[in-house]
Design an enzyme around this catalytic site. Sequence first.
Site, short mmCIF file in Angstrom:
data_model
loop_
_atom_site.label_atom_id
_atom_site.label_comp_id
_atom_site.label_asym_id
_atom_site.label_seq_id
_atom_site.Cartn_x
_atom_site.Cartn_y
_atom_site.Cartn_z
N SER A 150 -6.03 57.56 -82.19
CA SER A 150 -5.04 57.47 -83.07
C SER A 150 -4.25 58.70 -83.28
CB SER A 150 -5.06 56.49 -84.20
OG SER A 150 -4.01 56.21 -84.76
N ASP A 247 0.22 47.50 -78.58
CA ASP A 247 0.07 48.56 -79.63
C ASP A 247 1.63 49.30 -79.41
OD1 ASP A 247 -0.26 51.23 -80.81
OD2 ASP A 247 -2.42 51.15 -80.00
N HIS A 277 -3.30 47.99 -82.06
CA HIS A 277 -3.64 49.51 -82.36
C HIS A 277 -5.02 49.53 -82.90
CE1 HIS A 277 -3.22 53.77 -82.84
NE2 HIS A 277 -3.44 53.52 -84.26
#
Length: 315
Positions: A150, A247, A277
């Site tokens: 991320s 995502d 995600h």
Amino acid sequence: MKLDLVDPELRRDVARMPRLPIRRKWGRRIVRALVRRHRPGEPAEGVGITDVTAGEGIRVYTPAGGGSGAALLWVHGGGYVIGDVVQDDVFCSVTARELGIVVVSANYRLAPEDPFPAALDDAFTAWEWLRKSAATLGVDPTRVAVGGSSAGAGLAACLVQRLHDGGGVRPVAQWLFSPMLDDRTAARGDLDPVRHRVWNNAANRTGWGAYLGAAPGGPHTPDYAVAARRADLSGLPPAWISVGDIDLFADECRAYAERLRAADVECAFDLVLGAPHGFEAWAPDTRIARDLLERGRTWLGARLTASTSPVPGEA
């Protein structure tokens, strides 16, 4: 986003997942404290874990026997505003054991209290510490990859760019899980109604705004602040990018992978159907996550093996 778009294995966890109160200072403090106190599971057996005081703190995972001489510098996620090395104890220790490598996980200062370049500087400090400590760690400094998840993957991609421009020893690979690569996504109001699961565009706007100290999507950003803003991607190390098709980051990850390939950089792009995600972090025991992690570790292991330096004096 409708729940039926999510892979059946993940729906129950997704439906129970609360919204992160990261817009307010008190909310960030609570989430940060919970992350530091929460144990996501037991680290892999046979892997030593050592904490080092360097920069914001470094955690080192060493497999039994010391490993093969290769290493991974890992950067945790958290949208630039939350997160801590402890959240990836299981992931880093399993990676160290499965690949037989040393994993160095970097903590970093969080926004908005410490905006760019604080987090990137801390990741760079961890890289320098790893490089200078290579002999002690039993690591060949020419066999080190950089990776993250991320926001940590976005930092990893920016660190790779900075190290490329700085010369000297560079990473042999970049290993990016659902990377947060482009602040311009946060500026797209058309994405707000989609309400992506786990990390939506409102949260994305909060994270990027805190990190950049300005509204995301502006005409200019500082060098190495936003990986996707770099014009020339040529010469960067091989990349592996994974992301779920539902995502928020799917489009920016695909675009970055395409730009890497256009610049003659080897890039494996792993698009996972029905995956929101960061699913491999919060649902690691599901089949869909195990399969992704196996593919990712296989790719990284091959890159680190391919980078093995010949022994001086041998043909």
